[in-house]
Design a protein around this motif. Structure first.
Motif, PDB file in Angstrom:
ATOM      1  N   SER A  11      48.151-142.185  -2.739  1.00 36.80           N
ATOM      2  CA  SER A  11      48.525-143.733  -1.742  1.00 36.80           C
ATOM      3  C   SER A  11      48.201-142.624  -0.680  1.00 36.80           C
ATOM      4  O   SER A  11      47.977-142.142  -0.445  1.00 36.80           O
ATOM      5  CB  SER A  11      50.747-143.420  -1.425  1.00 36.80           C
ATOM      6  N   GLU A  13      49.567-142.138   2.141  1.00 42.57           N
ATOM      7  CA  GLU A  13      49.816-141.096   2.660  1.00 42.57           C
ATOM      8  C   GLU A  13      50.461-139.650   1.418  1.00 42.57           C
ATOM      9  O   GLU A  13      50.284-138.483   2.842  1.00 42.57           O
ATOM     10  CB  GLU A  13      51.912-141.384   2.575  1.00 42.57           C
ATOM     11  N   GLU A  14      49.718-139.656   0.515  1.00 40.50           N
ATOM     12  CA  GLU A  14      49.902-138.178  -0.346  1.00 40.50           C
ATOM     13  C   GLU A  14      47.971-138.232   0.338  1.00 40.50           C
ATOM     14  O   GLU A  14      47.669-136.675  -0.018  1.00 40.50           O
ATOM     15  CB  GLU A  14      49.526-139.227  -1.601  1.00 40.50           C
ATOM     16  N   LEU A  16      46.873-138.373   3.393  1.00 42.43           N
ATOM     17  CA  LEU A  16      46.580-137.449   4.613  1.00 42.43           C
ATOM     18  C   LEU A  16      47.358-136.283   4.523  1.00 42.43           C
ATOM     19  O   LEU A  16      47.278-135.616   4.951  1.00 42.43           O
ATOM     20  CB  LEU A  16      47.383-138.801   5.525  1.00 42.43           C
ATOM     21  N   GLU A  17      48.945-135.870   3.114  1.00 43.95           N
ATOM     22  CA  GLU A  17      48.935-135.025   3.641  1.00 43.95           C
ATOM     23  C   GLU A  17      47.952-133.752   2.755  1.00 43.95           C
ATOM     24  O   GLU A  17      47.914-132.475   2.804  1.00 43.95           O
ATOM     25  CB  GLU A  17      51.004-135.407   3.137  1.00 43.95           C
ATOM     26  N   GLN A  73      40.643-144.149  10.510  1.00 44.90           N
ATOM     27  CA  GLN A  73      41.082-145.228   9.517  1.00 44.90           C
ATOM     28  C   GLN A  73      40.298-146.804   9.998  1.00 44.90           C
ATOM     29  O   GLN A  73      40.790-147.691  10.907  1.00 44.90           O
ATOM     30  CB  GLN A  73      42.874-145.458   9.509  1.00 44.90           C
TER      31      GLN A  73
END
Length: 192
Positions: A11, A13-14, A16-17, A73
């Motif tokens: 994902s 979010e995953e 970016l983390e 992005q």
């Protein structure tokens, strides 16, 4: 510079983390991550030269310049790239710490392994950025800068700058001799 692709979905979010602590940079395209390879001396020198002179030019204008370590992005396509150079003048970008969404100018320095991607898929994807006014490709082998500029009709026009010419980046009202971008770079034409 893409070297390998990981075949599982991640994902945004995953991604970016994971990038926050990764020792290796990865670009992200719709759930897939692509490992970035290192760059040549010429590539790094061209990026450094351009960033230095652009930084001096945009100082105190509200614009910010980023090189190699900041992602852009493209929300509409669910992807993130690491442009070699990016300039944003949009105050909305100040709220994003690890990526920018509203660049005015993006620059990629070409290499044998990335040229097709930079000219093709990346350029097609970058065109989805509504704030992008110019996309610039710089050869690391010969003194040549290609500037694709969005005109008032939304079409992209090519402006080519070569040896002994002045480079004009209208998106940030910038001009410099092409030689300044290539300072301390040994070009292929000089070696032969």
């Amino acid at each position: 510079m893409v070297t390998s692709r990981h075949e599982y979905y991640l994902s945004p979010e995953e991604y970016l983390e994971a990038e926050k602590s990764s020792q290796i940079k990865h670009e992200y395209i719709n759930g897939q991550v692509f490992t970035m390879a290192g760059a040549s001396d010429a590539h790094v020198t061209v990026v450094g030269n351009l960033c230095t002179i652009l930084r001096n030019h945009v100082r105190a204008t509200g614009c910010r310049i980023y090189m190699t370590e900041m992602k852009v992005q493209i929300e509409a396509l669910n992807c993130y790239y690491y442009p070699d150079v990016m300039v944003t003048c949009d105050a909305r970008d100040r709220e994003f710490e690890y990526f920018k969404k509203f660049p005015r100018l993006i620059v990629e320095v070409l290499s044998d392994s990335t040229e097709a991607l930079d000219r093709g898929k990346k350029f097609a994807n970058y065109r989805h950025l509504e704030t992008l006014q110019e996309y610039v490709l710089i050869s690391q082998d010969t003194m040549m800068v290609e500037c694709y500029r969005r005109n008032q009709e939304g079409r992209w026009e090519l402006f080519l700058f070569e040896k002994d010419e002045e480079v004009n980046l209208a998106s940030v009202d910038f001009r410099c001799p092409i030689a300044a971008i290539y300072e301390d770079v040994t070009l292929a034409e000089e070696v032969s």
